[in-house]
Design an enzyme around this catalytic site. Structure first.
Site, short mmCIF file in Angstrom:
data_model
loop_
_atom_site.label_atom_id
_atom_site.label_comp_id
_atom_site.label_asym_id
_atom_site.label_seq_id
_atom_site.Cartn_x
_atom_site.Cartn_y
_atom_site.Cartn_z
N TYR A 56 0.84 -1.20 0.00
CA TYR A 56 0.00 0.00 0.00
C TYR A 56 0.87 1.25 0.00
O TYR A 56 2.01 1.23 0.47
CB TYR A 56 -0.88 0.06 1.25
CG TYR A 56 -1.89 -1.04 1.39
CD1 TYR A 56 -3.18 -0.89 0.88
CD2 TYR A 56 -1.58 -2.24 2.05
CE1 TYR A 56 -4.13 -1.90 1.02
CE2 TYR A 56 -2.52 -3.25 2.18
CZ TYR A 56 -3.79 -3.07 1.67
OH TYR A 56 -4.72 -4.07 1.80
N ASP B 294 -9.74 6.93 9.74
CA ASP B 294 -9.42 7.52 8.44
C ASP B 294 -10.14 8.86 8.30
O ASP B 294 -10.79 9.34 9.24
CB ASP B 294 -9.78 6.57 7.29
CG ASP B 294 -11.27 6.26 7.19
OD1 ASP B 294 -12.08 6.95 7.84
OD2 ASP B 294 -11.63 5.32 6.46
N ARG C 96 -5.13 1.64 8.36
CA ARG C 96 -5.75 2.64 9.24
C ARG C 96 -5.22 2.52 10.67
O ARG C 96 -4.97 3.52 11.34
CB ARG C 96 -7.28 2.49 9.23
CG ARG C 96 -7.94 3.02 7.98
CD ARG C 96 -9.45 2.86 8.07
NE ARG C 96 -9.89 1.49 7.90
CZ ARG C 96 -11.03 0.99 8.38
NH1 ARG C 96 -11.82 1.73 9.13
NH2 ARG C 96 -11.37 -0.26 8.14
#
Length: 311
Positions: free
Chosen positions: A73, A87, A185
């Protein structure tokens, strides 16, 4: 051919845009290729973009087998505030000033690199984890106060790519290589706390899922332009699965179609008892079978063959 079937049996990778659910992508694939049997592996949140592996036709039967033990990611970690969702979609629950050195790329890079290793991670309250038969996000939306139990994850690599700014506060653009089940997150939240501040994930892009990367993806525009010809961009299912390969002769392929066992053959010295292998012929994956003694026995068969085998 049955109504709603295209004859396509394949895996593709779609570059999911921000703002769409993974199911939205599945619906777009169905319309583009004229196939009702479409599914996806590894859900991406609407706010995230990037690699989404999609199965078409008999390729949907591979979805549960694509474990993707590692995923990559790129995420933007915004310092200064935590949210209830961890988030940018959530409500701010805590604020704290960023460290005075937050814009120093050297110091920030060290803080990010310190994340590497095994850890016990508390997943976000707003997640799809089931507790007592109820999804965690459903409990959170109902106003319940709870914390999910920590679970083991591995952060294989974590690097600072750039120091940026969000809302006048420092933000760190980072790359992560993590184990299955690891929440970026949660990494953002925990990184903020580790540097004596607060943080949440402002943006996220999945760059890889197992051996499938962004370079393997087709865009939604490209998907709709290609239509059924998207099979030209099919992933190699054997490479995606990461399993041993057992080529079949014409006669063995006929036996496999009937579910009859075939010899372990060239995999005799490398495939352990109970391990799975991909049975292939003419560029198609015909089955995933497991070793039982000196033979391979049927685990999953694909009568139409999943296309795209290049190994």
């Amino acid at each position: 051919m049955r109504r709603g079937t295209s004859g396509i049996n394949a895996l593709i990778a779609v570059d999911k845009p921000v703002g769409m659910t993974s199911h939205d992508v599945v619906s777009r694939v169905r319309r583009a290729v004229g196939e009702r049997r479409v599914g996806h592996a590894g859900t991406l949140d609407p706010a995230a973009s990037g690699v989404l592996v999609v199965g078409i036709g008999q390729g949907t039967r591979l979805m549960g087998l694509l474990t993707a033990e590692r995923k990559g990611y790129v995420g933007l970690v915004a310092l200064g505030s935590e949210t209830d969702t961890d988030d940018a979609e959530g409500t701010v629950t805590r604020e704290a000033p960023a460290p005075v050195w937050a814009t120093d790329a050297g110091r920030a890079g060290e803080a990010v690199a310190a994340l590497v290793g095994d850890a016990m991670q508390v997943p976000p309250a707003y997640s799809a984890i089931s507790v007592g038969g109820v999804r965690s996000y459903a409990r959170a939306r109902a106003g319940e106060k709870f914390e999910l139990p920590a679970r083991p994850v591995t952060i294989h690599d974590a690097r600072l790519l750039a120091v940026q700014e969000v809302g006048g506060r420092p933000a760190w653009l980072c790359s992560f290589d993590v184990s299955k089940g690891c929440y970026i997150r949660s990494i953002a939240r925990d990184l903020g706390r580790a540097v004596g501040s607060a943080a949440h994930l402002e943006a996220l892009r999945r760059t890889s899922s197992g051996l499938v990367s962004v370079s393997d993806c087709v865009s939604l525009g490209g998907l709709e332009e290609l239509g059924p010809r998207v099979v030209e961009r099919a992933l190699d299912p054997v490479r995606a699965l990461g399993l041993a390969v057992r080529p079949l002769s014409e006669g063995e392929a006929a036996d496999v179609a009937c579910g009859r066992r075939v010899p372990v053959g060239p995999l005799a010295s490398t495939l352990a008892e109970g391990q799975a292998a991909c049975l292939v012929r003419d560029g198609r994956l015909l089955g995933i079978w497991r070793r039982q003694g000196e033979q391979l026995a049927c685990s999953t068969n694909f009568p139409g063959g999943v296309t795209g085998v290049r190994s």
